[in-house]
Write an enzyme that holds these catalytic residues in place. Structure first.
Site, PDB file in Angstrom:
ATOM      1  N   SER A   1      -3.821  21.852  70.238  1.00 14.20           N
ATOM      2  CA  SER A   1      -3.679  20.481  70.515  1.00 14.20           C
ATOM      3  C   SER A   1      -3.575  20.481  72.149  1.00 14.20           C
ATOM      4  O   SER A   1      -4.488  20.728  72.956  1.00 14.20           O
ATOM      5  CB  SER A   1      -2.378  19.787  69.910  1.00 14.20           C
TER       6      SER A   1
ATOM      7  N   LYS B   1       6.853  -7.537  70.764  1.00 10.49           N
ATOM      8  CA  LYS B   1       7.586  -6.684  71.854  1.00 10.49           C
ATOM      9  C   LYS B   1       8.431  -5.330  70.898  1.00 10.49           C
ATOM     10  O   LYS B   1       8.599  -4.588  71.713  1.00 10.49           O
ATOM     11  CB  LYS B   1       8.472  -7.906  72.359  1.00 10.49           C
TER      12      LYS B   1
END
Length: 340
Positions: A154, A206
């Site tokens: 990765s 939010k």
């Protein structure tokens, strides 16, 4: 027989107290200097003025005046905590830049070998390290070769694509090309126990991804768009660094890990071998017949040892969270995490 001193107590030699006084004063001076050093280091870190780390050179092999610098990149990739004093690990953008700066300024260093043994880590930290390697190559023309250890997956593979050549062991685990955002969900537990979190928010998204509510389809699409963006950037660095067609990279980049043998056959690495092999490749690219191989290592100073003694042991509950990978922040990762 003289009886003049009869009945008087025996004479005792006077104890010398000055060694104790001097020792106490010395201890106080040492403590004061340590406290001053900690304060200055913390102030420097807070102000962003910490001096670059200088690494010691540990002899590995070879001889001669010219050098091959081995820079170990080990462990999870993450940004350094600027609030802490002491040298930063090389598996951080800050630490790698310091090591590469040292190799750049040392004219006797003809090439660099990055000994990568990392499962990856944060997207931003991995990208900054990738940029640091590219900047070094452009500024110096000194070749960079990656030597993969047990794991270079990765983010560990992401930074490797910036090198001139990649050497992997046959048993190396690499690949794991992809990105994820970990999100915890306590919604079932909150219903069962009657606990919930209230958010006073400025917009409907939010507080998206908060663990107390189920993820809505709109929120999932937003997170997926972020994952897709960073996945596209991962694919791009492989296309550029490995000179592979994008279609082929996307076929390989389904998140799976590859052995070193598989990675070499697929074109993700250049050849198989160990650190000695990587050193020979670096020496050939640099055009030198003989070179002394040195490894950059960190030797903790007195301040670092003092801070380590002051550090509190990690609570067992936090250790359990880390073992279960529940301490990951809700942010994008280029990280090889089995089961993710």
């Amino acid at each position: 027989m003289d009886q003049s001193n009869a009945g008087s107590p025996p004479h005792r030699p006077r104890r010398r107290r000055w060694p104790w006084v001097v020792g106490g004063l010395a201890a106080l001076v040492i403590l004061a200097l340590a406290a001053l050093g900690i304060a200055l280091a913390l102030l420097g870190g807070a102000a962003g003025t910490a001096t670059p780390t200088t690494y010691d050179e540990e002899y590995v092999s070879g001889a001669g005046t010219q050098k091959i610098a081995v820079i170990p990149v080990e462990g999870t990739i993450a940004s350094a905590d600027s609030s802490l004093a002491g040298p930063v690990p090389i598996a951080t953008p800050e630490g790698l830049r310091d090591a590469l700066r040292q190799a750049r300024e040392d004219e006797s260093v003809r090439a660099v070998v990055l000994a990568v043994n990392s499962p990856g880590g944060g997207v931003t930290a991995s990208d900054l390290m990738h940029d640091a390697i590219q900047d070094f190559r452009r500024a110096t023309d000194k070749p960079v070769v990656v030597s993969m250890g047990d794991v270079a997956a990765s983010g560990g593979y992401y930074i490797s694509t910036a090198a001139d050549r990649i050497v992997a062991n046959e048993t190396t685990l690499t690949g794991s090309i992809g990105v994820f955002i970990p999100l915890l969900n306590f919604s079932e537990a909150s219903k069962k126990y009657g606990v919930k979190q209230i958010y006073i928010k400025s917009g409907r998204f939010k507080a998206m991804g908060n663990p107390w509510n189920e993820l809505t389809e709109d929120e999932r699409r937003i997170f997926q768009s972020i994952v897709d963006q960073y996945y596209g950037e991962f694919v791009e660095v492989i296309v550029e660094g490995r000179d592979l067609p994008e279609k082929r990279v996307r076929e390989l980049a389904d998140g799976r890990v590859y052995s070193g043998i598989q990675a070499e056959r697929l074109g993700l690495v250049d050849r198989l071998g160990n650190l000695d092999t990587a050193v020979r490749v670096a020496r050939d690219l640099a055009g030198v017949d003989e070179a002394r191989v040195v490894r950059y290592v960190q030797s903790p100073g007195l301040l670092d040892l003092f801070l380590a003694r002051l550090e509190q042991p990690e609570p067992e509950s936090l250790q359990l969270l880390r073992a279960a990978n529940l301490d990951l922040e809700a942010k994008p990762y280029y990280l090889y995490l089995p089961g993710a």
